[in-house]
Design a protein around this motif. Structure first.
Motif, mmCIF file in Angstrom:
data_model
loop_
_atom_site.group_PDB
_atom_site.id
_atom_site.type_symbol
_atom_site.label_atom_id
_atom_site.label_comp_id
_atom_site.label_asym_id
_atom_site.label_seq_id
_atom_site.Cartn_x
_atom_site.Cartn_y
_atom_site.Cartn_z
ATOM 1 N N ILE A 1 2.124 -17.384 -4.018
ATOM 2 C CA ILE A 1 2.266 -17.890 -2.422
ATOM 3 C C ILE A 1 1.510 -16.484 -1.882
ATOM 4 O O ILE A 1 0.731 -16.236 -1.343
ATOM 5 N N ARG A 2 3.138 -15.553 -1.534
ATOM 6 C CA ARG A 2 2.664 -14.240 -0.540
ATOM 7 C C ARG A 2 1.608 -13.502 -1.148
ATOM 8 O O ARG A 2 1.126 -12.939 -0.377
ATOM 9 N N LEU A 3 1.085 -13.488 -2.177
ATOM 10 C CA LEU A 3 0.223 -12.756 -2.848
ATOM 11 C C LEU A 3 -1.157 -13.077 -1.907
ATOM 12 O O LEU A 3 -1.440 -11.789 -1.867
ATOM 13 N N GLU A 4 -1.679 -14.379 -2.681
ATOM 14 C CA GLU A 4 -2.515 -15.144 -2.532
ATOM 15 C C GLU A 4 -2.712 -14.584 -0.664
ATOM 16 O O GLU A 4 -3.639 -14.424 -0.216
ATOM 17 N N GLN A 5 -1.064 -14.763 0.072
ATOM 18 C CA GLN A 5 -1.630 -14.885 0.904
ATOM 19 C C GLN A 5 -1.536 -12.956 2.419
ATOM 20 O O GLN A 5 -1.883 -12.501 2.742
ATOM 21 N N GLY A 6 -1.487 -12.273 0.806
ATOM 22 C CA GLY A 6 -2.064 -10.523 1.291
ATOM 23 C C GLY A 6 -0.498 -10.614 2.008
ATOM 24 O O GLY A 6 0.149 -9.070 2.503
ATOM 25 N N ARG A 7 0.746 -11.441 1.860
ATOM 26 C CA ARG A 7 2.501 -10.334 1.924
ATOM 27 C C ARG A 7 2.775 -9.618 0.707
ATOM 28 O O ARG A 7 3.770 -9.727 0.446
ATOM 29 N N GLY A 8 2.012 -9.236 -0.237
ATOM 30 C CA GLY A 8 2.708 -8.803 -1.562
ATOM 31 C C GLY A 8 2.647 -7.134 -1.450
ATOM 32 O O GLY A 8 1.576 -7.037 -2.725
ATOM 33 N N PRO A 9 2.198 -6.775 -0.112
ATOM 34 C CA PRO A 9 2.013 -4.301 -0.972
ATOM 35 C C PRO A 9 2.730 -3.692 -1.676
ATOM 36 O O PRO A 9 2.197 -3.370 -1.725
ATOM 37 N N THR B 1 -7.740 -3.246 -6.404
ATOM 38 C CA THR B 1 -7.729 -2.188 -4.863
ATOM 39 C C THR B 1 -7.334 -3.414 -4.156
ATOM 40 O O THR B 1 -6.598 -2.892 -2.573
ATOM 41 N N VAL B 2 -7.364 -4.598 -3.900
ATOM 42 C CA VAL B 2 -7.098 -5.424 -2.967
ATOM 43 C C VAL B 2 -6.178 -5.388 -2.743
ATOM 44 O O VAL B 2 -5.329 -5.753 -1.010
ATOM 45 N N ALA B 3 -5.212 -5.896 -4.097
ATOM 46 C CA ALA B 3 -3.861 -6.480 -3.119
ATOM 47 C C ALA B 3 -3.393 -5.321 -2.537
ATOM 48 O O ALA B 3 -2.242 -5.085 -2.523
ATOM 49 N N ARG B 4 -3.369 -3.640 -2.757
ATOM 50 C CA ARG B 4 -2.840 -2.253 -2.416
ATOM 51 C C ARG B 4 -3.819 -1.243 -2.126
ATOM 52 O O ARG B 4 -4.127 -0.516 -2.147
ATOM 53 N N PRO B 5 -4.298 -1.897 -0.621
ATOM 54 C CA PRO B 5 -5.763 -0.744 -0.600
ATOM 55 C C PRO B 5 -5.037 0.238 -0.134
ATOM 56 O O PRO B 5 -5.648 1.635 -0.217
ATOM 57 N N ASP B 6 -3.720 0.056 0.892
ATOM 58 C CA ASP B 6 -3.605 1.549 0.853
ATOM 59 C C ASP B 6 -3.140 2.488 0.068
ATOM 60 O O ASP B 6 -3.165 3.739 -0.343
ATOM 61 N N ALA B 7 -2.487 1.972 -1.094
ATOM 62 C CA ALA B 7 -2.434 2.991 -2.159
ATOM 63 C C ALA B 7 -3.541 3.051 -2.846
ATOM 64 O O ALA B 7 -3.017 4.284 -3.861
ATOM 65 N N ARG B 8 -4.459 2.400 -3.004
ATOM 66 C CA ARG B 8 -5.942 2.717 -3.698
ATOM 67 C C ARG B 8 -6.489 4.555 -2.787
ATOM 68 O O ARG B 8 -7.460 4.330 -3.300
ATOM 69 N N ARG B 9 -6.226 4.339 -1.943
ATOM 70 C CA ARG B 9 -6.692 4.768 -0.876
ATOM 71 C C ARG B 9 -6.171 6.561 0.206
ATOM 72 O O ARG B 9 -4.798 6.378 1.089
ATOM 73 N N THR B 10 -6.802 7.168 -0.480
ATOM 74 C CA THR B 10 -6.568 8.819 -0.037
ATOM 75 C C THR B 10 -7.188 8.686 1.150
ATOM 76 O O THR B 10 -8.175 8.364 1.801
ATOM 77 N N GLU C 1 -9.693 -11.034 2.054
ATOM 78 C CA GLU C 1 -10.214 -10.912 0.800
ATOM 79 C C GLU C 1 -9.520 -11.110 -0.261
ATOM 80 O O GLU C 1 -9.981 -11.657 -1.433
ATOM 81 N N LEU C 2 -8.132 -11.289 -0.827
ATOM 82 C CA LEU C 2 -7.233 -11.010 -1.300
ATOM 83 C C LEU C 2 -7.658 -12.621 -2.007
ATOM 84 O O LEU C 2 -7.489 -13.152 -3.121
ATOM 85 N N GLY C 3 -7.254 -13.460 -0.913
ATOM 86 C CA GLY C 3 -6.804 -14.684 -1.227
ATOM 87 C C GLY C 3 -7.805 -15.643 -1.696
ATOM 88 O O GLY C 3 -7.623 -16.188 -2.172
ATOM 89 N N ASP C 4 -8.820 -15.116 -0.890
ATOM 90 C CA ASP C 4 -10.175 -15.877 -0.725
ATOM 91 C C ASP C 4 -10.809 -14.936 -2.984
ATOM 92 O O ASP C 4 -11.075 -15.995 -3.034
ATOM 93 N N PHE C 5 -10.435 -13.938 -2.535
ATOM 94 C CA PHE C 5 -10.627 -14.018 -4.068
ATOM 95 C C PHE C 5 -10.145 -14.570 -4.762
ATOM 96 O O PHE C 5 -10.931 -15.241 -5.907
#
Length: 291
Positions: free
Chosen positions: A51-59, A85-94, A4-8
């Protein structure tokens, strides 16, 4: 949802030309918009990092980097929040916001006080939306307008009605705009709940059955439906111009209250009053669909 992050980010890059951000275009471009290298340069990060961010490898990506990327890609406030939100889903979700596994309808989650509040709107159609834009509760006038109680429970869903009900295009004179807004809001929900299997199944069903949905979903537009105006060609009372307000429900982060607010003294208000009299007499008409 995977990727989702990369596509966006790729979709946002594609809508901006180098000239838009003061760069000189050079070489033949295989895809429209900015290259990843150009976004990285303008955001002040390394190409590898972006590039790592677009690939979802930048939590662990920082707010500063996300803010810089948002600035380069000219994201609006909703898109900016969505990126975080999509870049850091775990950090944004309680833990309380994690999507639970469910096998039963969620309508029973609407508390009695909220149902009572719905009934207090005697001159305004109103209903409650839940996750995935499911319609969970409504007042009598909302039912007279929309026919929610006559729908099978599985069909009380805004995207499903907009794209799969053959009468939707007749009901909404502005159907293309209604469809685009619906998909943009659904994608916003998808970003907040990336592990929601029911939402993924809904997207899969709509993508399979509707070419229009597939096209709009691929655009990666995100937008909150907080207020607006909806035109309807009601099969009984005729043309309606209905402003609406979408209100957050305190203590219920997944619920929202939608209220149509016809302008007092308008032709629409008169027609809604006629609909209300039918509803009060138990003779409500049979609308096709509602959104």
């Amino acid at each position: 949802m995977d990727g989702e992050l990369g596509d966006f980010l790729r979709s946002r890059r594609a809508r901006i030309s180098p000239e838009d951000v003061g760069l000189t275009s050079y070489g033949r471009r295989r895809v429209p918009g900015l290259r990843r290298e150009e976004v990285a340069q303008l955001a002040g990060v390394s190409v590898d990092y972006y590039i790592r961010l677009e690939q979802g490898r930048g939590p662990s990506v920082s707010d500063a980097v996300l803010d810089a990327v948002a600035r380069v890609l000219r994201l609006d406030e909703t898109e900016h929040a969505y990126l975080r939100t999509v870049a850091r889903p775990d950090a944004r979700r309680t833990p309380a916001r994690r999507t639970p596994a469910r096998t039963e309808p969620t309508a029973r989650r609407v508390r009695p006080g909220l149902r009572l509040l719905l009934d207090l709107f005697d001159r305004a159609p109103a209903f409650v939306l839940g996750r995935r834009m499911d319609v969970l509760a409504w007042n009598a006038l909302g039912d007279a307008l929309s026919g929610f109680s006559r729908m099978p429970a599985a069909e009380r869903n805004m995207p499903r009605q907009a794209f799969l009900d053959p009468g939707a295009r007749e009901l909404y004179p502005d159907w293309p705009a209604v469809a685009a807004e619906t998909v943009a809001h659904l994608r916003l929900d998808a970003g907040l709940h990336q592990d929601d299997k029911e939402l993924a199944a809904l997207v899969g069903e709509l993508s399979l059955k509707s070419e229009d949905f597939r096209r709009l979903w691929a655009d990666h537009q995100v937008k909150a439906k907080t207020y607006g105006v909806k035109r309807m060609a009601h099969p009984v009372v005729g043309a309606l111009t209905l402003p609406y307000e979408t209100l957050a429900v305190p203590g219920e982060p997944d619920l929202s209250l939608v209220v149509y607010t016809p302008e007092p003294g308008s032709e629409t208000a008169e027609r809604i009053a006629l609909l209300a009299s039918w509803a009060a007499g138990g003779n409500a008409p049979e609308p096709r669909v509602e959104r």
